[in-house]
Design an enzyme around this catalytic site. Structure first.
Site, PDB file in Angstrom:
ATOM      1  N   SER A 142      -0.746   1.448  15.207  1.00  0.00           N
ATOM      2  CA  SER A 142      -1.406   2.743  15.428  1.00  0.00           C
ATOM      3  C   SER A 142      -1.435   3.058  16.916  1.00  0.00           C
ATOM      4  CB  SER A 142      -2.830   2.720  14.895  1.00  0.00           C
ATOM      5  OG  SER A 142      -3.504   3.917  15.277  1.00  0.00           O
TER       6      SER A 142
ATOM      7  N   ASN B 232       2.031  -2.238   5.531  1.00  0.00           N
ATOM      8  CA  ASN B 232       1.480  -0.892   5.709  1.00  0.00           C
ATOM      9  C   ASN B 232       0.054  -0.750   5.176  1.00  0.00           C
ATOM     10  OD1 ASN B 232       1.785   2.258   5.796  1.00  0.00           O
ATOM     11  ND2 ASN B 232       1.227   1.775   3.672  1.00  0.00           N
TER      12      ASN B 232
ATOM     13  N   GLY C 296       0.822  -1.218   0.000  1.00  0.00           N
ATOM     14  CA  GLY C 296       0.000   0.000   0.000  1.00  0.00           C
ATOM     15  C   GLY C 296       0.850   1.260   0.000  1.00  0.00           C
TER      16      GLY C 296
ATOM     17  N   VAL D  48      -3.021  -7.545  -1.039  1.00  0.00           N
ATOM     18  CA  VAL D  48      -2.240  -8.297  -0.043  1.00  0.00           C
ATOM     19  C   VAL D  48      -3.120  -9.060   0.947  1.00  0.00           C
ATOM     20  CG1 VAL D  48      -0.153  -6.906  -0.186  1.00  0.00           C
ATOM     21  CG2 VAL D  48      -1.973  -6.230   1.413  1.00  0.00           C
TER      22      VAL D  48
ATOM     23  N   TYR E  67     -11.188  -1.428  14.421  1.00  0.00           N
ATOM     24  CA  TYR E  67      -9.821  -1.038  14.048  1.00  0.00           C
ATOM     25  C   TYR E  67      -8.865  -1.190  15.238  1.00  0.00           C
ATOM     26  CZ  TYR E  67      -6.153   2.150  12.217  1.00  0.00           C
ATOM     27  OH  TYR E  67      -4.974   2.722  11.788  1.00  0.00           O
TER      28      TYR E  67
ATOM     29  N   ARG F 295       0.204   5.850  -1.892  1.00  0.00           N
ATOM     30  CA  ARG F 295      -0.138   7.131  -1.261  1.00  0.00           C
ATOM     31  C   ARG F 295       0.119   7.018   0.248  1.00  0.00           C
ATOM     32  NH1 ARG F 295      -5.878   6.217   0.095  1.00  0.00           N
ATOM     33  NH2 ARG F 295      -6.476   4.276  -0.923  1.00  0.00           N
TER      34      ARG F 295
HETATM   35  N1  LIG Z   1      -2.422   8.235   8.541  1.00  0.00           N
HETATM   36  C1  LIG Z   1      -2.604   8.078   9.844  1.00  0.00           C
HETATM   37  O1  LIG Z   1      -2.980   9.009  10.571  1.00  0.00           O
HETATM   38  C2  LIG Z   1      -2.327   6.748  10.494  1.00  0.00           C
HETATM   39  C3  LIG Z   1      -2.263   6.701  11.886  1.00  0.00           C
HETATM   40  C4  LIG Z   1      -1.998   5.504  12.510  1.00  0.00           C
HETATM   41  C5  LIG Z   1      -1.783   4.374  11.751  1.00  0.00           C
HETATM   42  N2  LIG Z   1      -1.862   4.420  10.404  1.00  0.00           N
HETATM   43  C6  LIG Z   1      -1.621   3.175   9.650  1.00  0.00           C
HETATM   44  O2  LIG Z   1      -0.627   3.440   8.675  1.00  0.00           O
HETATM   45  C7  LIG Z   1      -0.866   2.672   7.509  1.00  0.00           C
HETATM   46  C8  LIG Z   1      -0.973   3.583   6.299  1.00  0.00           C
HETATM   47  O3  LIG Z   1      -2.048   4.488   6.543  1.00  0.00           O
HETATM   48  P1  LIG Z   1      -2.414   5.651   5.506  1.00  0.00           P
HETATM   49  O4  LIG Z   1      -3.188   6.631   6.270  1.00  0.00           O
HETATM   50  O5  LIG Z   1      -1.180   6.068   4.798  1.00  0.00           O
HETATM   51  O6  LIG Z   1      -3.372   4.828   4.505  1.00  0.00           O
HETATM   52  P2  LIG Z   1      -4.031   5.271   3.106  1.00  0.00           P
HETATM   53  O7  LIG Z   1      -3.612   6.644   2.749  1.00  0.00           O
HETATM   54  O8  LIG Z   1      -5.473   4.949   3.207  1.00  0.00           O
HETATM   55  O9  LIG Z   1      -3.349   4.284   2.048  1.00  0.00           O
HETATM   56  C9  LIG Z   1      -3.700   2.932   2.046  1.00  0.00           C
HETATM   57  C10 LIG Z   1      -2.835   2.214   1.041  1.00  0.00           C
HETATM   58  O10 LIG Z   1      -3.177   0.826   1.080  1.00  0.00           O
HETATM   59  C11 LIG Z   1      -3.426   0.380  -0.247  1.00  0.00           C
HETATM   60  N3  LIG Z   1      -4.356  -0.739  -0.256  1.00  0.00           N
HETATM   61  C12 LIG Z   1      -5.697  -0.747   0.045  1.00  0.00           C
HETATM   62  N4  LIG Z   1      -6.182  -1.998  -0.081  1.00  0.00           N
HETATM   63  C13 LIG Z   1      -5.137  -2.789  -0.454  1.00  0.00           C
HETATM   64  C14 LIG Z   1      -4.990  -4.168  -0.750  1.00  0.00           C
HETATM   65  N5  LIG Z   1      -6.023  -5.027  -0.644  1.00  0.00           N
HETATM   66  N6  LIG Z   1      -3.778  -4.613  -1.141  1.00  0.00           N
HETATM   67  C15 LIG Z   1      -2.713  -3.772  -1.252  1.00  0.00           C
HETATM   68  N7  LIG Z   1      -2.786  -2.471  -0.987  1.00  0.00           N
HETATM   69  C16 LIG Z   1      -3.978  -1.979  -0.587  1.00  0.00           C
HETATM   70  C17 LIG Z   1      -3.929   1.594  -0.986  1.00  0.00           C
HETATM   71  O11 LIG Z   1      -3.739   1.366  -2.383  1.00  0.00           O
HETATM   72  P3  LIG Z   1      -4.652   2.135  -3.495  1.00  0.00           P
HETATM   73  O12 LIG Z   1      -4.193   3.566  -3.459  1.00  0.00           O
HETATM   74  O13 LIG Z   1      -4.300   1.451  -4.764  1.00  0.00           O
HETATM   75  O14 LIG Z   1      -6.072   1.973  -3.053  1.00  0.00           O
HETATM   76  C18 LIG Z   1      -3.020   2.669  -0.400  1.00  0.00           C
HETATM   77  O15 LIG Z   1      -1.766   2.674  -1.038  1.00  0.00           O
HETATM   78  C19 LIG Z   1      -2.126   1.866   7.798  1.00  0.00           C
HETATM   79  O16 LIG Z   1      -1.772   0.601   8.286  1.00  0.00           O
HETATM   80  C20 LIG Z   1      -2.838   2.682   8.872  1.00  0.00           C
HETATM   81  O17 LIG Z   1      -3.677   1.894   9.662  1.00  0.00           O
HETATM   82  C21 LIG Z   1      -2.124   5.588   9.756  1.00  0.00           C
END
Ligand SMILES: NC(=O)c1ccc[n+]([C@@H]2O[C@H](COP(=O)([O-])OP(=O)(O)OC[C@H]3O[C@@H](n4cnc5c(N)ncnc54)[C@H](OP(=O)(O)O)[C@@H]3O)[C@@H](O)[C@H]2O)c1
Length: 248
Positions: free
Chosen positions: A141, A88, A9, A61, A154, A12
């Site tokens: 997280s 991720n 993932g 994945v 979650y 982005r």
């Molecule tokens: N951002 C935050 O505030 C935050 C805080 C705590 C933890 N996290 C954790 O950090 C990680 C990244 O978060 P984020 O906010 O950057 O997420 P995000 O912007 O929603 O990005 C999600 C990514 O996962 C990909 N994805 C979705 N379904 C998938 C699949 N079945 N197989 C492979 N890839 C897939 C998406 O690809 P497409 O673009 O092709 O859909 C995208 O690249 C996550 O585990 C989240 O729980 C984030």
């Protein structure tokens, strides 16, 4: 030898920053995506323009066939086995009260937090063992520490990662494979729309370092754990959230 990393993932959000940072550190990177092909290819172009090596690979994945394809295409492209897995990827994260939430909602999250890392680790670990070197890093997280209401689907799924990390670390340590989890705080990314220090003041006021985190803050910690010099760190759950929580 140059290492090969799969960042799940990474089209982005945090994954994108991690992929770019690892490539800057000289790692060959797979920018894995689900549907954002253009974005993933743009990241690969950015990495290559900066002198790095990367390839975009589409795969889901959360299913066996997707993981098999992802690892096979990675090995085929780089003609090398996988040294580093960054778990991720995440899907939609609906906030649901206990009244609303169903077992399927829990499973939807567990598919990303547990199933995908499990499938990937099982697929790459024999070669890591053979090489006596590997890095498995999962993105958790801070919600695990906070225990947010109406988000138990979650929070529970991310909590499972703590025990998983410790158990895998114990099992794989003898093979030179480290297993760690990095727990971000709230880090605005594309999906959050416009977030400013002002609009997020309610959150920031509880953060000792008094600012929002950036994707690069997470990427820096992940990159460190991937290095040889981090080879004595395993089984850890590391908070990267400006001190918003202190971990256990
Ligand atoms: N951002 C935050 O505030 C935050 C805080 C705590 C933890 N996290 C954790 O950090 C990680 C990244 O978060 P984020 O906010 O950057 O997420 P995000 O912007 O929603 O990005 C999600 C990514 O996962 C990909 N994805 C979705 N379904 C998938 C699949 N079945 N197989 C492979 N890839 C897939 C998406 O690809 P497409 O673009 O092709 O859909 C995208 O690249 C996550 O585990 C989240 O729980 C984030």
């Amino acid at each position: 030898m140059t290492r090969v990393a799969i960042v799940t993932g990474s089209s982005r959000g945090l994954g994108k920053a991690i992929a770019i940072r690892l490539a800057k550190d000289g790692v060959k990177v797979v920018v894995n995506y689900h549907s954002s092909r253009q974005q993933a290819e743009e990241i690969v172009r950015e990495i290559v323009a900066g002198g790095g090596e990367a390839v975009a690979i589409q795969a889901s994945v959360t299913d066996e066939e997707g993981v098999r394809k992802l690892v096979a295409e990675t090995e085929g492209y780089f003609e090398q086995s996988v040294d580093i897995i960054i778990n991720n990827a995440s899907g939609p994260q609906p906030e649901l009260s206990l009244k609303e939430v169903t077992w399927q909602d829990y499973l939807d999250q567990l598919h990303f937090t547990v199933k995908a890392p499990l499938l990937l680790t099982k697929t790459v670990m024999e070669k890591m063992k053979h090489n006596q070197w590997g890095r498995i890093i999962t993105i958790g997280s801070e919600v695990v520490e906070i225990g947010n209401a109406e988000f138990s689907n979650y929070v529970t799924a991310k909590s499972a990662v703590i025990g998983m990390t410790r158990s895998w670390a114990t099992e794989l340590g003898g093979f030179g494979i480290t297993v760690n989890t990095v727990h971000p705080g709230f880090i605005p990314v594309e999906r959050h729309g416009e977030v400013t220090e002002e609009s997020a003041q309610g959150y920031i006021s509880g953060v000792p370092l008094n600012r929002l985190g950036k994707p690069e803050d997470i990427a820096a910690q992940v990159a460190f754990l991937c290095r040889d010099e981090a080879g004595f760190i395993t089984g850890q759950n590391i908070q990267v959230n400006g001190g918003n929580t202190f971990g256990v």
